[in-house]
Design a protein around this motif. Structure first.
Motif, PDB file in Angstrom:
ATOM      1  N   CYS A  66       0.845  -1.195   0.000  1.00  0.00           N
ATOM      2  CA  CYS A  66       0.000   0.000   0.000  1.00  0.00           C
ATOM      3  C   CYS A  66       0.880   1.244   0.000  1.00  0.00           C
ATOM      4  O   CYS A  66       2.084   1.166   0.244  1.00  0.00           O
ATOM      5  N   GLY A  67       0.258   2.374  -0.273  1.00  0.00           N
ATOM      6  CA  GLY A  67       1.008   3.620  -0.359  1.00  0.00           C
ATOM      7  C   GLY A  67       0.991   4.398   0.947  1.00  0.00           C
ATOM      8  O   GLY A  67       0.617   3.885   2.010  1.00  0.00           O
ATOM      9  N   ASP A  68       1.387   5.662   0.843  1.00  0.00           N
ATOM     10  CA  ASP A  68       1.329   6.577   1.991  1.00  0.00           C
ATOM     11  C   ASP A  68      -0.054   7.211   2.093  1.00  0.00           C
ATOM     12  O   ASP A  68      -0.338   7.962   3.019  1.00  0.00           O
ATOM     13  N   VAL A  69      -0.882   6.940   1.077  1.00  0.00           N
ATOM     14  CA  VAL A  69      -2.226   7.523   1.027  1.00  0.00           C
ATOM     15  C   VAL A  69      -3.245   6.423   1.290  1.00  0.00           C
ATOM     16  O   VAL A  69      -3.102   5.304   0.791  1.00  0.00           O
ATOM     17  N   ASP A  70      -4.249   6.756   2.068  1.00  0.00           N
ATOM     18  CA  ASP A  70      -5.345   5.822   2.308  1.00  0.00           C
ATOM     19  C   ASP A  70      -6.292   5.916   1.101  1.00  0.00           C
ATOM     20  O   ASP A  70      -7.196   6.754   1.056  1.00  0.00           O
ATOM     21  N   PHE A  71      -6.014   5.050   0.123  1.00  0.00           N
ATOM     22  CA  PHE A  71      -6.688   5.124  -1.175  1.00  0.00           C
ATOM     23  C   PHE A  71      -8.216   5.151  -1.036  1.00  0.00           C
ATOM     24  O   PHE A  71      -8.892   6.009  -1.610  1.00  0.00           O
ATOM     25  N   ASP A  72      -8.757   4.209  -0.269  1.00  0.00           N
ATOM     26  CA  ASP A  72     -10.221   4.105  -0.156  1.00  0.00           C
ATOM     27  C   ASP A  72     -10.822   5.369   0.447  1.00  0.00           C
ATOM     28  O   ASP A  72     -11.937   5.772   0.093  1.00  0.00           O
ATOM     29  N   SER A  73     -10.075   5.994   1.343  1.00  0.00           N
ATOM     30  CA  SER A  73     -10.598   7.189   2.002  1.00  0.00           C
ATOM     31  C   SER A  73     -10.634   8.394   1.056  1.00  0.00           C
ATOM     32  O   SER A  73     -11.537   9.221   1.134  1.00  0.00           O
ATOM     33  N   VAL A  74      -9.651   8.490   0.133  1.00  0.00           N
ATOM     34  CA  VAL A  74      -9.550   9.715  -0.690  1.00  0.00           C
ATOM     35  C   VAL A  74     -10.113   9.585  -2.096  1.00  0.00           C
ATOM     36  O   VAL A  74     -10.387  10.600  -2.745  1.00  0.00           O
ATOM     37  N   VAL A  75     -10.281   8.358  -2.575  1.00  0.00           N
ATOM     38  CA  VAL A  75     -10.541   8.180  -4.013  1.00  0.00           C
ATOM     39  C   VAL A  75     -11.806   8.910  -4.515  1.00  0.00           C
ATOM     40  O   VAL A  75     -11.853   9.342  -5.673  1.00  0.00           O
ATOM     41  N   ASP A  76     -12.767   9.101  -3.638  1.00  0.00           N
ATOM     42  CA  ASP A  76     -13.973   9.829  -4.077  1.00  0.00           C
ATOM     43  C   ASP A  76     -13.886  11.322  -3.799  1.00  0.00           C
ATOM     44  O   ASP A  76     -14.862  12.057  -3.992  1.00  0.00           O
ATOM     45  N   HIS A  77     -12.726  11.781  -3.340  1.00  0.00           N
ATOM     46  CA  HIS A  77     -12.596  13.194  -2.968  1.00  0.00           C
ATOM     47  C   HIS A  77     -11.519  13.925  -3.760  1.00  0.00           C
ATOM     48  O   HIS A  77     -11.130  15.030  -3.384  1.00  0.00           O
TER      49      HIS A  77
END
Ligand SMILES: NC(=O)c1ccc[n+]([C@@H]2O[C@H](COP(=O)([O-])OP(=O)(O)OC[C@H]3O[C@@H](n4cnc5c(N)ncnc54)[C@H](OP(=O)(O)O)[C@@H]3O)[C@@H](O)[C@H]2O)c1
Length: 289
Positions: free
Chosen positions: A244-255
């Motif tokens: 996984c990355g440094d970004v919480d993909f599921d949290s940001v993907v719709d934003h």
């Protein structure tokens, strides 16, 4: 949902160009040649060097991995590097990191001559970027170069954009901040002592996360306009052992409007930049077009 900036389609387009460019160099009597020095058998390093060799050979270049034992004498290590550095037939050289403890005091970035420094860590290459170059007269470090390539491929014009880069390492954050500045972005380089990091990120058009902490950046770092672009440089493992990355993909993907996935994003671009740098080095050393 955001557009995913995936490396695969970009890579296939660029690889085609790289193959043609390599062919054209070979037609002018020069075979681009990379040598990689691998000390010890650190498992990820063994995989990385194998992948690099395969990529270079698929491109049409020559590539050799020079393996040295984990306990190699410092003098032997240095003379191996110097010998390769002096060889006229080798155009690119890099030392796979990390080195074993007894060699870690060596500033590898300065060992390799700047014209063969396909990693882009030599002071001369960094200085060119500091002066305003975007890669015309310098070999640009691979991950920052790959990020720029990705954004350009997605038609993101950096001119006038506000960029928040989280992470100030010499291999990612610092050179990327200079490069993006040279493309006329306005960059804020953030780190662990940055105050109001969330506010800085909220005010950015582009957020680059190069922190080394799994899923650190979540939607609370984003503003509400859904137009921000997220570049995730991190390579970590989550609590289940998945990449996984440094970004919480599921949290940001719709934003956000665009995001680089992990895996399949920035990581894959780095090797492409290495291929581009090798061809650039081979051409420059032989005064070819
Ligand atoms: N995709 C690729 O090809 C590629 C290439 C290189 C690296 N990476 C990955 O990118 C990530 C970063 O690598 P790196 O070598 O640049 O890392 P690094 O040398 O460890 O630097 C991490 C940076 O993040 C900052 N940081 C740490 N915690 C923070 C926090 N809570 N808030 C804000 N900033 C914080 C640190 O600040 P301080 O300076 O204040 O300590 C430092 O500047 C890693 O996951 C690495 O695996 C990927």
């Amino acid at each position: 949902m955001a557009t995913l900036l995936k490396a695969k389609p970009i890579a296939s387009r660029i690889c085609e160009k790289l193959n043609q460019e390599c062919e054209s160099i070979k037609n002018q009597g020069v075979t681009p040649y990379l040598k990689v020095i691998l000390v010890g058998e650190h498992p990820p390093s063994v995989i990385y060097t194998k992948n690099k060799k395969k990529f270079m050979e698929d491109m049409g270049a020559k590539c050799d991995i020079i393996k040295l034992p984990d306990n190699v004498d410092e003098k032997v290590f240095l003379s191996t590097v110097n010998e390769i550095a002096d060889s006229a037939e080798v155009h690119g050289l890099f030392v796979q990191l990390p080195l074993p403890k007894h060699l870690q005091h060596i500033d590898v970035g300065q060992l390799v001559p700047s014209e063969k420094d396909v990693d882009g860590f030599h002071a001369q290459n960094l200085y060119q970027i500091l002066k305003g170059d975007t890669g015309e007269n310098a070999l640009v470090s691979c991950t920052p170069k790959g990020i720029i390539t990705m954004l350009q491929d997605a038609d993101v014009d950096l001119k006038g954009k506000k960029v928040a880069i989280i992470g100030r390492s010499l291999i990612v954050g610092k050179p990327l901040s200079m490069l993006m500045t040279n493309y006329n972005a306005t960059v804020t380089l953030c780190h662990s002592r940055t105050e109001n990091l969330k506010e800085v990120c909220k005010s950015a058009d582009i957020i680059v996360a190069a922190i080394g902490k799994a899923k650190y950046v979540d939607s609370s770092y984003l503003n509400k306009n859904k137009k921000q672009i997220i570049v995730d440089v991190g390579i970590n493992h989550d609590e289940n052992g998945n990449l996984c990355g440094d970004v919480d993909f599921d949290s940001v993907v719709d934003h956000c409007s665009m995001i680089t996935p992990v895996p399949g994003g920035v990581g894959r671009m780095t090797i492409l930049s290495l291929g581009q740098n090798l061809l650039q080095a081979a051409k420059q050393q032989n005064h070819l077009n």
